[in-house]
Design a protein around this motif. Structure first.
Motif, PDB file in Angstrom:
ATOM      1  N   ALA A  78       4.032 -10.982   4.800  1.00  0.00           N
ATOM      2  CA  ALA A  78       3.489  -9.729   4.051  1.00  0.00           C
ATOM      3  C   ALA A  78       4.761  -8.691   4.441  1.00  0.00           C
ATOM      4  CB  ALA A  78       3.182  -8.853   5.682  1.00  0.00           C
ATOM      5  N   ALA A  79       4.127  -7.663   3.160  1.00  0.00           N
ATOM      6  CA  ALA A  79       5.407  -6.696   3.108  1.00  0.00           C
ATOM      7  C   ALA A  79       4.665  -5.650   2.865  1.00  0.00           C
ATOM      8  CB  ALA A  79       5.579  -7.143   1.326  1.00  0.00           C
ATOM      9  N   PHE A  80       5.168  -4.718   3.326  1.00  0.00           N
ATOM     10  CA  PHE A  80       4.666  -3.029   3.188  1.00  0.00           C
ATOM     11  C   PHE A  80       5.351  -2.100   2.568  1.00  0.00           C
ATOM     12  CE2 PHE A  80       6.037  -3.524   7.532  1.00  0.00           C
ATOM     13  CZ  PHE A  80       6.554  -2.226   7.552  1.00  0.00           C
ATOM     14  N   HIS A  81       5.438  -1.068   1.428  1.00  0.00           N
ATOM     15  CA  HIS A  81       6.127  -0.338   1.222  1.00  0.00           C
ATOM     16  C   HIS A  81       6.354   1.067   1.956  1.00  0.00           C
ATOM     17  CE1 HIS A  81       7.908   2.259  -1.715  1.00  0.00           C
ATOM     18  NE2 HIS A  81       7.958   1.632  -2.115  1.00  0.00           N
ATOM     19  N   ILE A  82       7.124   1.172   2.612  1.00  0.00           N
ATOM     20  CA  ILE A  82       7.305   3.107   2.671  1.00  0.00           C
ATOM     21  C   ILE A  82       6.976   4.277   1.827  1.00  0.00           C
ATOM     22  CG2 ILE A  82       8.590   4.577   4.528  1.00  0.00           C
ATOM     23  CD1 ILE A  82       7.953   2.006   5.673  1.00  0.00           C
ATOM     24  N   GLY A  83       6.532   4.178   1.900  1.00  0.00           N
ATOM     25  CA  GLY A  83       6.264   6.200   0.802  1.00  0.00           C
ATOM     26  C   GLY A  83       4.811   5.336  -0.017  1.00  0.00           C
ATOM     27  N   THR A  84       4.048   4.662  -0.879  1.00  0.00           N
ATOM     28  CA  THR A  84       2.837   4.108  -1.494  1.00  0.00           C
ATOM     29  C   THR A  84       1.934   3.180  -0.111  1.00  0.00           C
ATOM     30  OG1 THR A  84       3.355   2.116  -1.915  1.00  0.00           O
ATOM     31  CG2 THR A  84       4.246   3.492  -3.224  1.00  0.00           C
ATOM     32  N   GLY A  85       2.230   3.264   0.813  1.00  0.00           N
ATOM     33  CA  GLY A  85       1.630   2.687   1.945  1.00  0.00           C
ATOM     34  C   GLY A  85       1.210   0.946   1.508  1.00  0.00           C
ATOM     35  N   GLU A  86       1.498   0.500   0.181  1.00  0.00           N
ATOM     36  CA  GLU A  86       0.959  -0.659  -0.426  1.00  0.00           C
ATOM     37  C   GLU A  86       1.333  -1.585   0.795  1.00  0.00           C
ATOM     38  OE1 GLU A  86       1.713  -3.049  -4.280  1.00  0.00           O
ATOM     39  OE2 GLU A  86       2.630  -1.506  -4.718  1.00  0.00           O
ATOM     40  N   LEU A  87       0.354  -2.751   0.988  1.00  0.00           N
ATOM     41  CA  LEU A  87       0.829  -3.616   1.418  1.00  0.00           C
ATOM     42  C   LEU A  87       0.205  -5.063   1.083  1.00  0.00           C
ATOM     43  CD1 LEU A  87       1.372  -5.275   4.544  1.00  0.00           C
ATOM     44  CD2 LEU A  87      -1.443  -4.952   4.709  1.00  0.00           C
ATOM     45  N   ILE A  88       0.583  -5.860   1.169  1.00  0.00           N
ATOM     46  CA  ILE A  88       1.105  -7.136   0.361  1.00  0.00           C
ATOM     47  C   ILE A  88       1.196  -8.345   1.061  1.00  0.00           C
ATOM     48  CG2 ILE A  88       1.844  -9.088  -1.998  1.00  0.00           C
ATOM     49  CD1 ILE A  88       2.838  -6.346  -2.933  1.00  0.00           C
ATOM     50  N   VAL A  89       0.573  -9.088   0.982  1.00  0.00           N
ATOM     51  CA  VAL A  89      -0.032 -10.377   2.251  1.00  0.00           C
ATOM     52  C   VAL A  89       0.421 -11.731   1.148  1.00  0.00           C
ATOM     53  CG1 VAL A  89      -1.246 -11.853   3.925  1.00  0.00           C
ATOM     54  CG2 VAL A  89      -1.338  -9.132   3.654  1.00  0.00           C
ATOM     55  N   VAL A  90       1.444 -12.550   1.623  1.00  0.00           N
ATOM     56  CA  VAL A  90       1.672 -13.791   0.704  1.00  0.00           C
ATOM     57  C   VAL A  90       1.669 -14.991   1.667  1.00  0.00           C
ATOM     58  CG1 VAL A  90       3.619 -14.805  -0.848  1.00  0.00           C
ATOM     59  CG2 VAL A  90       3.198 -11.968   0.034  1.00  0.00           C
TER      60      VAL A  90
END
Length: 92
Positions: A78-90
């Motif tokens: 999982a990757a999440f962006h500090i700033g936009t709150g976008e979450l990506i699960v690979v």
């Protein structure tokens, strides 16, 4: 919050946990968050086999990854962006 996930159902408590973690990181004075933010990558646990056999050890997900994403399957990231709150699960 933008979500991209592959045939997974992330429960609402996981999304709340991601938001809560992002907020804690932003509030921590020891972490300087740039204006554009940054990505945090979290790797889930891998499935393992016993030595010299083809018998697998019962899978147990990393508790931090399970709390953050609610995914109890091996080898996810999982990757999440500090700033936009976008979450990506690979998936694996």
């Amino acid at each position: 919050m933008f979500l991209l996930f592959f045939l997974l159902k992330l429960n609402m408590s996981s999304l709340v946990n991601v938001k809560r973690l992002i907020q804690k990181i932003k509030e921590d004075p020891s972490i300087r968050v740039p204006k554009q933010g940054f990505w945090v990558i979290v790797k889930g646990a891998e499935s393992m086999c016993r030595k010299y056999t083809d018998v697998s050890i019962p899978f147990r997900q990393d508790s931090n990854f399970l709390w953050l994403c609610g995914i109890d399957k091996p080898e996810y990231t999982a990757a999440f962006h500090i700033g936009t709150g976008e979450l990506i699960v690979v998936p694996p």
